[in-house]
Design an enzyme around this catalytic site. Structure first.
Site, PDB file in Angstrom:
ATOM      1  N   ARG A 247      15.660  35.311  43.784  1.00 46.09           N
ATOM      2  CA  ARG A 247      16.172  35.537  42.432  1.00 46.09           C
ATOM      3  C   ARG A 247      17.696  35.593  42.425  1.00 46.09           C
ATOM      4  NH1 ARG A 247      11.455  36.262  39.509  1.00 46.09           N
ATOM      5  NH2 ARG A 247      11.703  37.448  37.609  1.00 46.09           N
TER       6      ARG A 247
ATOM      7  N   ARG B 176      15.878  39.742  31.054  1.00 51.44           N
ATOM      8  CA  ARG B 176      15.405  38.835  32.103  1.00 51.44           C
ATOM      9  C   ARG B 176      16.075  37.478  32.004  1.00 51.44           C
ATOM     10  NH1 ARG B 176       9.804  40.192  30.680  1.00 51.44           N
ATOM     11  NH2 ARG B 176       9.294  38.004  30.890  1.00 51.44           N
TER      12      ARG B 176
ATOM     13  N   ARG C  25       2.093  41.426  28.181  1.00 49.92           N
ATOM     14  CA  ARG C  25       2.669  42.020  29.381  1.00 49.92           C
ATOM     15  C   ARG C  25       3.602  43.155  28.987  1.00 49.92           C
ATOM     16  NH1 ARG C  25       5.019  37.554  33.556  1.00 49.92           N
ATOM     17  NH2 ARG C  25       6.835  38.898  33.400  1.00 49.92           N
TER      18      ARG C  25
ATOM     19  N   ARG D 284       3.625  33.793  24.687  1.00 54.64           N
ATOM     20  CA  ARG D 284       2.987  34.492  25.805  1.00 54.64           C
ATOM     21  C   ARG D 284       2.897  35.990  25.537  1.00 54.64           C
ATOM     22  NH1 ARG D 284       5.657  34.923  31.587  1.00 54.64           N
ATOM     23  NH2 ARG D 284       6.702  36.644  30.553  1.00 54.64           N
TER      24      ARG D 284
ATOM     25  N   LYS E 154       7.015  27.796  34.322  1.00 49.29           N
ATOM     26  CA  LYS E 154       7.103  27.758  35.788  1.00 49.29           C
ATOM     27  C   LYS E 154       5.843  28.288  36.471  1.00 49.29           C
ATOM     28  CE  LYS E 154      10.165  30.591  37.388  1.00 49.29           C
ATOM     29  NZ  LYS E 154       9.436  31.668  38.084  1.00 49.29           N
TER      30      LYS E 154
HETATM   31  P1  AMP Z   1       8.239  37.245  36.967  1.00 48.84           P
HETATM   32  O1  AMP Z   1       6.744  37.288  36.852  1.00 48.84           O
HETATM   33  O2  AMP Z   1       8.726  36.338  38.064  1.00 48.84           O
HETATM   34  O3  AMP Z   1       8.919  36.981  35.657  1.00 48.84           O
HETATM   35  O4  AMP Z   1       8.704  38.708  37.424  1.00 48.84           O
HETATM   36  C1  AMP Z   1       8.450  39.831  36.611  1.00 48.84           C
HETATM   37  C2  AMP Z   1       9.376  40.980  37.038  1.00 48.84           C
HETATM   38  O5  AMP Z   1       9.124  41.324  38.415  1.00 48.84           O
HETATM   39  C3  AMP Z   1      10.855  40.659  36.997  1.00 48.84           C
HETATM   40  O6  AMP Z   1      11.425  40.838  35.708  1.00 48.84           O
HETATM   41  C4  AMP Z   1      11.417  41.644  38.018  1.00 48.84           C
HETATM   42  O7  AMP Z   1      11.459  42.955  37.482  1.00 48.84           O
HETATM   43  C5  AMP Z   1      10.338  41.634  39.087  1.00 48.84           C
HETATM   44  N1  AMP Z   1      10.575  40.584  40.106  1.00 48.84           N
HETATM   45  C6  AMP Z   1       9.811  39.483  40.364  1.00 48.84           C
HETATM   46  N2  AMP Z   1      10.326  38.772  41.373  1.00 48.84           N
HETATM   47  C7  AMP Z   1      11.443  39.436  41.776  1.00 48.84           C
HETATM   48  C8  AMP Z   1      12.423  39.199  42.778  1.00 48.84           C
HETATM   49  N3  AMP Z   1      12.368  38.118  43.568  1.00 48.84           N
HETATM   50  N4  AMP Z   1      13.420  40.095  42.903  1.00 48.84           N
HETATM   51  C9  AMP Z   1      13.500  41.185  42.137  1.00 48.84           C
HETATM   52  N5  AMP Z   1      12.627  41.470  41.156  1.00 48.84           N
HETATM   53  C10 AMP Z   1      11.590  40.601  40.981  1.00 48.84           C
END
Ligand code: AMP
Length: 191
Positions: A90, A144, A133, A127, A15
């Site tokens: 989310r 997640r 990360r 990844r 994504k």
């Molecule tokens: P991502 O890069 O989108 O996978 O986000 C990495 C982490 O950031 C997630 O596992 C959450 O801890 C936090 N995060 C990102 N976007 C959100 C969101 N819209 N709401 C809450 N936590 C978020």
């Protein structure tokens, strides 16, 4: 003309990669809440300090913090002509907060990316090895993914009730193949 697009998909589906390519192609900002939060953590801001442990555990950062961050982003001039949302909303509460923040405008299209579970796990592993990360531990990855299916995936059923189209895009294949599928779905929108 600007576009208001939203990308949904489980981690590992590609994504973030596709969202960045599409945003560049159509000339709108790529608004990734994950990237913004990682930056806040790296800069050691208040928000970053509140988010860090939650992110490392694979948990969600509280809705009010993320919603405030997105609203601030929307206020920047480059977002006036559209945006591509990646990683937000989310859950249902964030989707409703977004509706309010958009002030009568609507998301034009939701791109919902899918892939086989085996492929998702393979890409996540890849990844983790490449980027290292801090939330790519096996426990956080599992958390997640579970949160995605429980809280985020149901948004593919919420948006049609709001008269917003959801295009399911197969995320299997090469980056270019998937990119062309997404571009074709966007091309079906009215000019
Ligand atoms: P991502 O890069 O989108 O996978 O986000 C990495 C982490 O950031 C997630 O596992 C959450 O801890 C936090 N995060 C990102 N976007 C959100 C969101 N819209 N709401 C809450 N936590 C978020």
């Amino acid at each position: 003309m600007g576009r208001r697009l939203l990308f949904l998909g489980p981690q590992g589906v590609g994504k973030g990669t596709q969202a960045a390519k599409v945003a560049q192609l159509i000339g709108v900002p790529h608004v990734s809440t994950g990237d913004m939060l990682r930056q806040a953590v790296a800069e050691g801001t208040d928000l970053g300090m509140q988010a860090k442990a939650l992110m490392e555990a694979g948990d969600l950062v509280p809705d009010e913090l993320v919603v405030a961050m997105v609203k601030e982003r929307f206020a920047k001039p480059d977002a006036l002509c559209g945006y591509l949302l990646d990683g937000f909303p989310r859950n249902q509460a964030q989707a409703e907060a977004l509706d309010v923040a958009m002030n009568g405008e609507a998301i034009e299209l939701v791109i919902s990316m899918t892939a086989d579970e085996d492929e998702l796990l393979r890409r996540m592993q890849e990844r983790a090895e490449r980027e290292g990360r801090s939330d790519d531990t096996p426990e956080a990855m599992k958390r997640r993914l579970a949160l995605y299916w429980d809280e985020t995936a149901p948004l593919t059923e919420y948006y049609p009730t709001q008269q917003v189209r959801v295009a399911a895009v197969d995320g299997m294949g090469t980056i270019d193949e998937v990119f062309h599928r997404i571009v074709a779905a966007i091309a079906e929108l009215d000019p």
